[in-house]
Scaffold this active site. Sequence first.
Site, PDB file in Angstrom:
ATOM      1  N   CYS A  21     -10.424 -11.189 -19.166  1.00  0.00           N
ATOM      2  CA  CYS A  21     -11.447 -12.239 -19.291  1.00  0.00           C
ATOM      3  C   CYS A  21     -10.884 -13.540 -18.720  1.00  0.00           C
ATOM      4  O   CYS A  21      -9.695 -13.630 -18.390  1.00  0.00           O
ATOM      5  CB  CYS A  21     -11.782 -12.420 -20.763  1.00  0.00           C
ATOM      6  SG  CYS A  21     -10.340 -12.927 -21.709  1.00  0.00           S
ATOM      7  N   GLU A 134      -5.962 -15.945 -33.811  1.00  0.00           N
ATOM      8  CA  GLU A 134      -7.054 -16.889 -33.510  1.00  0.00           C
ATOM      9  C   GLU A 134      -7.645 -17.459 -34.800  1.00  0.00           C
ATOM     10  O   GLU A 134      -7.882 -18.665 -34.908  1.00  0.00           O
ATOM     11  CB  GLU A 134      -8.158 -16.192 -32.705  1.00  0.00           C
ATOM     12  CG  GLU A 134      -9.306 -17.140 -32.388  1.00  0.00           C
ATOM     13  CD  GLU A 134     -10.489 -16.457 -31.715  1.00  0.00           C
ATOM     14  OE1 GLU A 134     -10.274 -15.585 -30.863  1.00  0.00           O
ATOM     15  OE2 GLU A 134     -11.629 -16.808 -32.053  1.00  0.00           O
TER      16      GLU A 134
END
Length: 289
Positions: A21, A134
């Site tokens: 990505c 995250e």
Amino acid sequence: MLKLVILNLMEVELARHSGFCYGVKEALKLATEAAREEGPTYTYGPLIHNPQEIDRLRREYGIRTVEAFDQLRGGTVVIRAHGVPPEDYQAAASRGLRVVDATCRFVVDVQRAAAEFARKGYELFIVGESDHPEVRGIVGHVRAACPEAVLHVVDGLEEILARSPLRAAIVFQTTQAFSKFKRIDHYIKERRLPWKIKNTICGATKSNQYAADELARRVDRMVVVGGKNSGNTHRLAAICRQYAPTLHIETSSELEPSWFNGAQKVGVTAGASTPEWIVKEVVEAIRKL
Ligand code: SF4
């Protein structure tokens, strides 16, 4: 007598969206540039969740992974795409380390949105994995912005409902299943609840999930390529398993020819941290079976 041999060739199709990505490409670019131009370079935790690519970075660029700054005596430290809590920047700076911040801008968006909701007094729900870097980073940013924030990391709607919140605000780890967002959003709209919801699942995750879903419906087997430690790869495999027998592998060496018996069409997809060279190897290996 003329013998007619019919070869039943297996067709292999790669998902329309899969693999690296934007955030992962950017993190790799920043890390390799730092290694070329600044000397000793380290990543704080694995740069991406793909052991083979981490190994390549070590072999080709000398980039090493550290789990704590006190292991370092100078050099450059790269903050990975998942981001970190604010105190980690301070800890690196206090040790005299040069910091290259490769936090993906979509992760920064979640950190900011979550902190903003907490500042406004909402009971904050982060839909994600509590032990994922995250999510730890998002929680750290919320706590720094609003120490008294009421905050929960949850798996989905049921866990939110179990707390009967009055003023809830909901954000998502960027790589969560898009179906989770849709379900919660629908629930809120249907009941006209005064809750805030922000879709913070990134575009790459959504595209990869949609493409995997679409492909898995049309094939006899699905192969999902990516780190066994990669959450977004596991979620792709879960989507594919709804429609076709699915194999999650890291490299082509894990392919078992007998697993493909009877298959005419095989679909392949890959997690956001899976490099193209591994995907190519897997596709070639399946074609050769
Ligand atoms: Fe950024 Fe999305 Fe990639 Fe995570 S998966 S690094 S949020 S682009």
